[in-house]
Design a protein around this motif. Structure first.
Motif, mmCIF file in Angstrom:
data_model
loop_
_atom_site.group_PDB
_atom_site.id
_atom_site.type_symbol
_atom_site.label_atom_id
_atom_site.label_comp_id
_atom_site.label_asym_id
_atom_site.label_seq_id
_atom_site.Cartn_x
_atom_site.Cartn_y
_atom_site.Cartn_z
ATOM 1 N N GLU A 150 8.409 43.221 30.920
ATOM 2 C CA GLU A 150 7.746 43.137 32.233
ATOM 3 C C GLU A 150 8.765 43.183 33.370
ATOM 4 O O GLU A 150 8.517 43.763 34.416
ATOM 5 C CB GLU A 150 6.916 41.852 32.343
ATOM 6 N N LYS A 153 9.877 46.772 33.697
ATOM 7 C CA LYS A 153 8.828 47.615 34.296
ATOM 8 C C LYS A 153 8.765 47.378 35.798
ATOM 9 O O LYS A 153 8.720 48.307 36.586
ATOM 10 C CB LYS A 153 7.453 47.264 33.670
ATOM 11 N N TYR A 154 8.786 46.090 36.166
ATOM 12 C CA TYR A 154 8.651 45.759 37.581
ATOM 13 C C TYR A 154 9.834 46.310 38.383
ATOM 14 O O TYR A 154 9.657 46.950 39.409
ATOM 15 C CB TYR A 154 8.554 44.243 37.765
ATOM 16 N N LEU A 254 8.815 39.790 42.038
ATOM 17 C CA LEU A 254 9.062 39.804 40.587
ATOM 18 C C LEU A 254 8.519 38.522 39.929
ATOM 19 O O LEU A 254 7.838 38.574 38.905
ATOM 20 C CB LEU A 254 10.567 39.933 40.314
ATOM 21 N N HIS A 257 4.778 38.454 39.824
ATOM 22 C CA HIS A 257 4.316 39.407 38.815
ATOM 23 C C HIS A 257 4.423 38.796 37.411
ATOM 24 O O HIS A 257 3.490 38.879 36.611
ATOM 25 C CB HIS A 257 5.166 40.684 38.902
ATOM 26 N N LYS A 261 1.320 38.061 35.070
ATOM 27 C CA LYS A 261 1.191 38.866 33.848
ATOM 28 C C LYS A 261 1.241 38.020 32.574
ATOM 29 O O LYS A 261 0.515 38.251 31.625
ATOM 30 C CB LYS A 261 2.375 39.850 33.774
#
Ligand code: ASP
Length: 586
Positions: A150, A153-154, A254, A257, A261
Motif C-alpha cells: 500500500e 502504491k500510494y 499517506l 490512506h 485501507k
C-alpha cells in the motif's frame, strides 16, 4: 503437478471433484479404521480422511505412519464433511484420499506449531522457519507485505520514484554508533553501514529526481533497549521544492490512506503540537493523546507554603486520574512503589483525593488547606471523584517520571485501545542541545536539519535557543516518523558543523561531498522517514515489532537461528589485516 488447489480453497461447490493437494501435516488422529489428517499450507488447512474401507490398502497403511510436519502430496475426492468445522474456511468438506506420496519426512518439531504454542521465545527464534508455519506468525508477515504494498502504491501514484542507495558507505550520523565493515581491498579502511540514507537522498534531490522513496534497511549500533532492532526498516522519503507544510500534507495523506485501507478507519484530523507544549503537558515528545491526564504545573500554587520538599524543587506537576478517588491506601501505596521502581526513579508521590462530597483529602493535609487543594484540582483539571497524583523534582526527570506514570495508569485502566488511532504532529523542536560533559552542541535531529528561516541570526547569539524546521509524526504514543526541511546552503551547513564542534578539516573529510554538492545548485528540499517495523506493529495491533519481522534479532542483537554475530577465522582476519585483542572466553 504438485497441487490442483491450495489447502484453503475447497468448498461445498467442489464436492465430487478429484483434487491434488500438497502441504504439511499439522496433526493426525488415528481412530484405528480411520485416520484424519489436517493438511496445512500458507492458505489454510484441509481435512484429509484415510478410510480403511474406502482408501486403497497401501495408502491407508502409509497414512498410519505419517507424523507431524511431514510434507505430503495426496490425490483424493472432495466429500461433504459430517461434523463441520466453522473455524476453518474449508470446514464443510474433507478429502477422501486415494493416493499418498510422502515428499519429505520431518523430525518431531521442538514445539507445537499451532496458535497457542508451548515454545518459548528463544526456542521459537532458534527454529524461526518452523515458527513461521504458525498461522499467527505467518499472518503478521502477510500483513506487513500488505502494508508495504500500500505504501508503494500510494507513493508511486503520488509521483515518487523508488531509488536504491548503497549500504557500504561512510558514517551518516543519526545519533547512534555505526556498524562498520572492513575493506579488504583498501586495507585499514572501513565502510560504515547507513544509519539512514540521509545524505544520499539529499544528493538525489540535487540530482533533480524531485520525489524519492525507498523502503530500506538502516543499521544503528545502539545499546540494548527493549524492542529495538540493530537493523530495521524505514520508509525513507525526500522531496525538492517543498516547505514543512508540503511535507506534512503529503505524509498525512499517506498515513490516512494506510489507516483507511488497512484498518477501515477514517482519520478526521492530524492535530499539531509544539515540542514545548508536548513536554509541558505530557512530559513527552511522543504523547498518546487518546486519553487525558494532562499535566498541571503547580509551582506557583505550592511553593512557600511550608512544605519544604516542594520549596526546593524545580518542578511540581500533577495529573488527575479519572474516578480514582476511591483508591484504597494499599492501591495508592502500590503506585508509590511503582514510581520508586529504579526504571522510573521518582522519590515518591503526593496525592489528593477529590471526594464525591466535594471535600479534599491529601497526603499533605498538614501543609495545605482544602481551599488550596481546590486550586490544584482546577490546575490539573481534576473533577469530583478523581485522584490527583503529584511528582516533584528536576524539570526533565519529573516530566519523564510523571509521563511514565500516566502511561502506566492508562495501560492499567485500558485507555490505550489499539483500535483507536490518534496521530499527532510534533513541530518546533529545538535545533541543538548543549552537551555539558563534552562542551559542545549536539544536533537534536541530525546535522542536516535547517533552522527556522527567521532564526538564522539567533544561531550566532544563542544557538541553543534556535528552533528547527523539523517535525515528527506520532501515532498512539509512538514516534512513527520524523523529518525536516534541510539545509541546502553550503555556508549555513558549514556554520552548523562549526557549532557541532567539527573542525573545518573534519567537516570536509566527513561531509565534503555534500557541502561540495551544495555549491552546484542544490534546490530547497526536505523529507521524512517512517519506521516501518513500528508502523506495521501498531496497525497490526500494537504488539512487539519483533513479531512483524521475519528473522529478528534478540535483545542482545543476536540472531540465535544462524548464530550471528560470530567469530571469523584467522585467514579472514589476516586478509583484512585486522588484529584482534585477546578473545573473550565464552
Ligand atoms: N534520516 C532521518 C532519520 O532517519 C529522517 C529524515 O530526516 O528524513 O531519522
Amino acid at each position: 503437478m504438485y497441487r490442483t488447489h491450495d489447502c484453503g480453497s475447497l468448498r461445498l461447490d467442489d464436492i465430487n471433484q478429484n483434487v491434488t493437494l500438497s502441504g504439511w501435516v499439522q496433526k493426525s488422529r488415528n481412530k484405528g479404521f480411520i485416520v484424519w489428517v489436517d493438511l496445512r499450507d500458507r492458505y489454510g488447512i484441509t481435512q484429509l480422511i484415510f478410510d480403511e474401507k474406502r482408501s486403497p490398502n497401501n495408502v491407508f497403511e502409509i497414512a498410519q505412519s505419517i507424523g507431524r510436519e511431514f510434507v505430503i502430496q495426496i490425490k483424493g475426492l472432495v466429500i461433504k464433511r459430517e461434523s463441520k468445522n466453522p473455524e476453518i474456511s474449508t470446514g464443510d468438506i474433507e478429502v477422501l484420499v486415494n493416493e499418498l506420496n510422502i515428499l519429505n519426512e520431518s523430525k518431531t518439531p521442538p514445539f507445537t506449531l499451532e496458535d497457542n504454542t508451548d515454545g518459548g521465545e528463544e526456542l521459537r527464534m532458534q527454529y524461526r522457519y518452523l515458527d513461521l508455519r504458525r498461522k499467527s506468525v505467518k499472518e503478521k508477515l502477510l500483513f506487513r507485505s500488505k502494508v508495504s504494498m500500500e505504501i508503494r502504491k500510494y507513493l508511486i501514484s503520488a509521483g515518487f520514484i523508488d531509488v536504491e542507495t548503497p549500504y557500504l558507505i561512510k558514517s551518516t550520523p543519526e545519533g547512534a554508533r555505526d556498524f562498520v565493515v572492513p575493506s579488504r581491498m583498501n586495507s585499514g579502511q572501513f565502510y560504515a553501514l547507513p544509519q539512514s540514507p540521509q545524505t544520499f537522498k539529499q544528493l538525489l534531490m540535487i540530482g533533480g529526481l524531485d520525489k524519492y522513496f525507498q523502503i530500506v534497511k538502516c543499521f544503528r549500533d545502539e545499546d540494548l533497549r527493549a524492542d529495538r532492532q540493530p537493523e530495521f526498516t524505514q520508509i525513507d522519503c525526500e522531496m525538492a521544492f517543498v516547505n514543512q507544510e508540503d511535507v506534512i500534507n503529503q505524509f498525512e495523506g499517506l498515513t490516512r490512506h494506510l489507516i483507511k485501507k488497512l484498518k477501515g478507519v477514517n482519520i478526521e484530523s492530524f492535530p499539531r503540537m509544539s515540542y514545548e507544549e508536548a513536554m509541558k503537558t505530557y512530559g513527552n515528545d511522543k504523547p498518546d493523546i487518546r486519553f487525558g491526564m494532562l499535566f498541571g504545573e503547580l509551582n506557583d500554587l505550592v511553593k512557600d507554603k511550608g512544605f519544604t520538599i516542594f520549596d526546593s524543587e524545580e518542578l511540581i506537576a500533577g495529573i488527575a486520574v479519572p474516578d480514582a478517588a476511591t483508591y484504597t491506601r494499599k492501591e495508592i501505596d502500590g503506585l508509590i512503589d511503582w514510581v520508586k521502581h529504579p526504571q522510573v526513579g521518582a522519590k515518591g508521590l503526593v496525592w489528593v483525593k477529590c471526594n464525591d462530597d466535594g471535600s479534599y483529602k491529601s497526603s499533605v493535609d498538614k501543609f495545605f488547606s482544602e481551599t488550596q487543594l481546590a486550586t490544584w484540582a482546577e490546575r490539573t483539571g481534576a473533577k469530583i471523584g478523581d485522584l490527583i497524583l503529584i511528582i516533584s523534582g528536576e524539570i526533565k526527570t519529573t516530566r519523564a517520571q510523571l509521563s511514565a506514570l500516566r502511561m502506566e495508569l492508562a495501560k492499567r485502566m485500558g485507555l490505550r485501545d489499539p483500535e483507536v488511532f490518534a496521530p499527532l504532529w510534533i513541530t518546533d523542536f529545538p535545533l541543538l542541545n548543549w552537551d555539558k560533559a563534552n562542551q559542545r552542541y549536539h544536533a537534536i535531529h541530525h546535522p542536516f536539519t535547517a533552522p527556522k528561516q527567521d532564526q538564522l541570526d539567533l544561531l550566532k547569539t544563542d544557538p541553543g535557543g534556535v528552533t528547527a524546521n523539523a517535525y515528527d509524526l506520532v501515532l498512539n504514543g509512538n514516534e512513527i516518523g520524523g523529518g525536516s526541511i534541510r539545509i541546502h546552503d553550503q555556508k549555513l551547513q558549514s556554520q552548523i558543523f562549526d557549532l557541532l564542534g567539527f573542525t573545518k578539516e573534519e567537516a570536509q573529510a566527513q561531509f565534503g561531498f555534500l557541502m561540495n554538492a551544495f555549491k552546484y545548485g542544490a534546490p530547497p528540499h526536505g523529507g521524512i522517514a517512517f519506521g516501518l517495523d513500528r508502523l506495521v506493529s501498531i496497525l497490526g495491533g500494537d504488539e512487539t515489532i519483533r513479531d512483524f519481522i521475519a528473522f529478528p534479532k534478540n535483545n542482545s542483537g543476536r540472531d540465535v537461528m544462524i548464530d550471528a554475530p560470530s567469530k571469523i577465522n584467522d585467514s579472514q582476519l589476516k586478509e583484512l589485516k585486522l588484529k584482534v585483542g585477546p578473545q573473550k572466553k565464552e
